[in-house]
Motif scaffolding. Structure first.
Motif, mmCIF file in Angstrom:
data_model
loop_
_atom_site.group_PDB
_atom_site.id
_atom_site.type_symbol
_atom_site.label_atom_id
_atom_site.label_comp_id
_atom_site.label_asym_id
_atom_site.label_seq_id
_atom_site.Cartn_x
_atom_site.Cartn_y
_atom_site.Cartn_z
ATOM 1 N N GLU A 56 35.526 -2.846 27.800
ATOM 2 C CA GLU A 56 34.908 -2.477 29.070
ATOM 3 C C GLU A 56 33.635 -3.288 29.231
ATOM 4 O OE1 GLU A 56 34.109 1.566 29.910
ATOM 5 O OE2 GLU A 56 36.134 2.261 29.486
ATOM 6 N N TRP A 58 30.460 -3.825 31.862
ATOM 7 C CA TRP A 58 29.802 -3.208 33.008
ATOM 8 C C TRP A 58 28.673 -4.090 33.520
ATOM 9 C CZ3 TRP A 58 30.509 1.865 35.183
ATOM 10 C CH2 TRP A 58 31.622 2.537 34.667
ATOM 11 N N ARG A 80 32.109 -1.397 36.679
ATOM 12 C CA ARG A 80 32.957 -1.987 35.651
ATOM 13 C C ARG A 80 33.605 -3.257 36.187
ATOM 14 N NH1 ARG A 80 37.964 0.833 32.242
ATOM 15 N NH2 ARG A 80 38.421 -1.034 30.979
ATOM 16 N N GLN A 82 36.322 -6.363 36.312
ATOM 17 C CA GLN A 82 37.748 -6.620 36.111
ATOM 18 C C GLN A 82 37.980 -8.131 36.061
ATOM 19 O OE1 GLN A 82 39.747 -4.052 35.581
ATOM 20 N NE2 GLN A 82 38.241 -2.491 36.126
ATOM 21 N N HIS A 83 39.028 -8.506 35.351
ATOM 22 C CA HIS A 83 39.379 -9.922 35.237
ATOM 23 C C HIS A 83 39.496 -10.550 36.631
ATOM 24 C CE1 HIS A 83 41.297 -13.535 33.697
ATOM 25 N NE2 HIS A 83 42.298 -13.366 34.540
ATOM 26 N N ASP A 85 36.924 -10.981 38.755
ATOM 27 C CA ASP A 85 35.835 -10.590 39.660
ATOM 28 C C ASP A 85 34.845 -11.735 39.841
ATOM 29 O OD1 ASP A 85 36.697 -8.053 40.237
ATOM 30 O OD2 ASP A 85 35.451 -7.055 38.727
ATOM 31 N N GLN A 100 44.220 -10.582 29.309
ATOM 32 C CA GLN A 100 44.838 -9.532 28.515
ATOM 33 C C GLN A 100 45.139 -10.011 27.106
ATOM 34 O OE1 GLN A 100 45.334 -6.294 29.386
ATOM 35 N NE2 GLN A 100 44.130 -6.804 31.190
ATOM 36 N N GLN A 103 42.126 -9.625 25.057
ATOM 37 C CA GLN A 103 41.869 -8.244 24.704
ATOM 38 C C GLN A 103 42.727 -7.838 23.509
ATOM 39 O OE1 GLN A 103 41.722 -5.337 27.919
ATOM 40 N NE2 GLN A 103 41.690 -7.009 29.389
#
Length: 288
Positions: A56, A58, A80, A82-83, A85, A100, A103
């Motif tokens: 996460e 932020w 938060r 996100q991929h 942004d 992903q 991650q």
């Protein structure tokens, strides 16, 4: 800007240079920031990106004069990421990347490296602060005033917590969760932080609540940030205490275990025995 080896997530600037994000990534005009941006339209301490929980990230604005924009909208509270942004700070624009595959590989590596000693139970002081009526503020105040007010509040609270030896572990929509590991001088540090936060409450808007608790937590497990992962029933208890404080109409609330250790350091009054939502047992609560 200092460009380093690629991490699990990164910002990509307009020249397609990658800026890795590890732990807390500060953004601003001052050279001490991880992402230093030379422009008069950027504040010295403009914003930060903080890693929380598992992957996460932020984005937090610190009341910057010209604002921090996420996908062309000025943020009023921590958001938060996100991929994909787009993050805009002054004249600079970045794209946030968190593939992903990155991650999964990072998660697998962390789990593989963990041992039983990495996850342990410790005693901690826990604090939750939350803006009161944040939705109402957004409706009542001019659009440009809300992000400046809330951002400055977050920056002042962060500085206060850190000056007294604590750490903010999580930002959320309109507040934060902070903690201190227990040690001999921790009660003095926590009491001083509570009094400093009380003075912030008395100065101006936004109005906010503070609740503090003391108990056993679990530190360790999966974390991709600099901050330790803190979990356990006592963490849930502290967040639920904030709900109870709202129900009681109190802006500063101490649990029984916190008050027992702070009685010689702060003044408080008993507000009766209450069950925290989700927990059945009624225990004394104290407003300071």
């Amino acid at each position: 800007m200092n460009v380093q080896d690629e991490g699990p997530a990164w910002l990509e600037d307009q020249d397609r240079q990658r800026i890795p994000i590890r732990g807390s990534c500060s953004i601003g005009r001052a050279a001490s920031n991880q992402v230093a941006l030379a422009s008069d339209k950027v504040s010295r301490r403009h914003a930060m990106i903080q890693v929380q929980r598992e992957s996460e990230f932020w984005l937090v604005d610190f009341g910057s004069r010209n604002g921090t924009y996420l996908n062309s909208r000025r943020i009023t509270n921590p958001q938060r990421l996100q991929h994909g942004d787009r993050v805009m700070v002054g004249p600079f624009e970045f794209v946030f990347y968190l593939p992903q595959s990155k991650q999964r590989s990072k998660v697998e590596t962390v789990f593989a490296d963990r041992t039983a000693t990495d996850i342990r139970g410790v005693k901690c002081w826990l604090l939750v602060a939350d803006i009161i009526g944040s939705t109402r503020l957004i409706k009542e105040l001019p659009p440009d005033e809300v992000p400046v007010m809330t951002g400055r509040w977050l920056a002042e609270c962060k500085q206060t917590i850190e000056e007294h030896g604590g750490s903010i572990n999580q930002f959320f929509g309109d507040g934060f969760f902070a903690y201190w590991r227990d040690h001999e001088r921790a009660p003095v540090a926590v009491a001083a932080a509570l009094q400093a936060l009380r003075r912030l409450q008395e100065q101006a808007r936004p109005g906010f609540r503070i609740v503090a608790h003391y108990g056993d937590v679990i530190i360790g497990g999966l974390s991709l940030g600099e901050e330790e992962r803190i979990s356990g029933e006592e963490v849930h208890y502290t967040f639920r205490m904030e709900k109870l404080a709202g129900k009681l109409g109190e802006v500063r609330l101490l649990s029984k275990t916190a008050w027992e250790r702070l009685a010689a350091l702060v003044e408080a009054r008993a507000v009766g025995d209450h069950a925290v939502p989700g927990f059945e047992t009624k225990v004394p609560m104290y407003a300071f």
